[in-house]
Design an enzyme around this catalytic site. Structure first.
Site, PDB file in Angstrom:
ATOM      1  N   MET A 145      58.731  79.677   3.075  1.00 34.55           N
ATOM      2  CA  MET A 145      58.368  78.399   3.691  1.00 34.55           C
ATOM      3  C   MET A 145      59.387  77.281   3.420  1.00 34.55           C
ATOM      4  SD  MET A 145      55.829  79.509   5.241  1.00 34.55           S
ATOM      5  CE  MET A 145      54.955  78.104   5.934  1.00 34.55           C
ATOM      6  N   ARG A 146      60.638  77.628   3.244  1.00 37.26           N
ATOM      7  CA  ARG A 146      61.690  76.620   3.033  1.00 37.26           C
ATOM      8  C   ARG A 146      62.778  76.840   4.055  1.00 37.26           C
ATOM      9  NH1 ARG A 146      59.998  73.054  -1.164  1.00 37.26           N
ATOM     10  NH2 ARG A 146      58.641  74.283  -2.489  1.00 37.26           N
ATOM     11  N   HIS A 155      58.309  84.633  12.842  1.00 36.68           N
ATOM     12  CA  HIS A 155      57.646  83.359  13.116  1.00 36.68           C
ATOM     13  C   HIS A 155      56.322  83.615  13.843  1.00 36.68           C
ATOM     14  CE1 HIS A 155      57.254  79.113  13.808  1.00 36.68           C
ATOM     15  NE2 HIS A 155      56.889  79.409  15.046  1.00 36.68           N
TER      16      HIS A 155
HETATM   17  C1  GRF Z   1      53.350  84.994   8.664  1.00 36.53           C
HETATM   18  O1  GRF Z   1      52.402  84.594   9.622  1.00 36.53           O
HETATM   19  C2  GRF Z   1      54.751  84.703   9.133  1.00 36.53           C
HETATM   20  O2  GRF Z   1      54.908  84.806  10.514  1.00 36.53           O
HETATM   21  C3  GRF Z   1      54.945  83.275   8.702  1.00 36.53           C
HETATM   22  O3  GRF Z   1      54.282  83.165   7.474  1.00 36.53           O
HETATM   23  C4  GRF Z   1      53.252  84.156   7.402  1.00 36.53           C
HETATM   24  C5  GRF Z   1      53.544  84.949   6.166  1.00 36.53           C
HETATM   25  O4  GRF Z   1      52.534  85.854   5.862  1.00 36.53           O
HETATM   26  N1  GRF Z   1      56.346  82.938   8.665  1.00 36.53           N
HETATM   27  P1  GRF Z   1      52.777  86.905   4.696  1.00 36.53           P
HETATM   28  O5  GRF Z   1      53.203  86.132   3.455  1.00 36.53           O
HETATM   29  O6  GRF Z   1      53.831  87.883   5.135  1.00 36.53           O
HETATM   30  O7  GRF Z   1      51.434  87.551   4.486  1.00 36.53           O
END
Ligand code: GRF
Length: 263
Positions: free
Chosen positions: A132-133, A156
């Site tokens: 998330m960065r 995404h």
């Molecule tokens: C997923 O929905 C991905 O598309 C988004 O963040 C979420 C991550 O889920 N970038 P996880 O940590 O793989 O369970």
């Protein structure tokens, strides 16, 4: 066999799907490390359980230390602030200067630490799996040594280019879309804007809720990501610059992925 590095922030269900796909032979590769931006990232356990090396670079701690004593920041020796600032393409134009400065300097420190942690584990492909960065050009340029062969992939939770940002499924649902989906793409200097490798879609029905939409999307992600990684392993992803005519006159260029036929 390709060597895959992974960066995560949360539950890591995509990381788990990729590890499984490697074990089951759907991906000709192995995950060689999993890094996280926070120690609470539960998904690191998927890596630990599979005997995969893990590391944590605590972004929050780096930002807090900078806020406390900005003068003490130790930037990487090879950091060129002008180069990074001129390339980064996800900061809103009206972002205050001090905010941009804090963002770029603390990212440089965090990204240099990640690069140092990754250095012992050479990899062919780096996958972002719920990381998330936003990565800055400082990091991207040090991974994408060959500019024509990007090697950082992201998944995404929306059908890009619609709904970039942190809440793809939420944004899709709240917009009233009748179709949702997920996208795997190479990253570039922008936010969720790099060349698209693959997409999957699902119908959004009248009785769907945000929870069921996320569930439908995630289960497609677990198929899509391994499939795209396998295309990379088979050397079938070619990034090309294409020129297109603009409606109303002129041309524009875009980097797109061509999927080569299987050998
Ligand atoms: C997923 O929905 C991905 O598309 C988004 O963040 C979420 C991550 O889920 N970038 P996880 O940590 O793989 O369970």
């Amino acid at each position: 066999m390709i060597r895959i590095g992974a960066l995560i922030s949360g539950s890591g269900s995509n990381l788990a799907a990729v590890i499984r796909a490697c074990e089951e032979g759907q991906i000709d590769g192995q995950v060689v490390f999993a890094g996280a931006d926070n120690a609470a990232a539960a998904g690191l356990d998927h890596a630990r359980n599979a005997g995969i090396h893990t590391f944590i670079v605590d972004y929050k701690e780096i930002i807090a230390a900078y806020r406390q004593s900005p003068e003490k920041i130790e930037l990487p020796r090879d950091y060129d602030p002008h180069d990074v600032a001129s390339k980064v393409a996800f900061l809103a134009d009206n972002t205050p200067y001090e905010r941009i400065k804090e963002f770029l300097l603390t990212r440089a420190v965090a990204e240099a630490r990640m690069l140092a942690d990754m250095a012992a584990y050479p990899f062919d492909l780096l996958i972002l799996a719920g990381f998330m960065r936003n990565l800055t050009p400082y990091f991207i340029d040090r991974v994408n040594i060959d500019k024509d062969r990007p090697r950082i992939m992201n998944i995404h939770p929306a059908l890009l280019p619609s709904f970039p940002g942190v809440d793809g499924y939420g944004d899709t649902f709240q917009y009233g879309c009748k179709v949702g989906g997920c996208t795997v793409h190479f990253i570039d200097y922008g936010e969720d804007s790099g060349p698209i490798i693959g997409q999957r879609s699902f119908d959004i029905l009248p009785d769907d809720t945000i929870e069921t939409v996320k569930k439908k999307g995630l289960s497609l992600e677990w198929e899509l990501y391994p499939a795209c990684i396998q295309l990379f392993a088979e050397n079938r992803l070619q990034v090309v610059r294409r020129a297109y005519k603009r409606q109303g006159g002129g041309t524009f260029e875009r980097m797109v992925v061509e999927i080569l036929p299987s050998a």
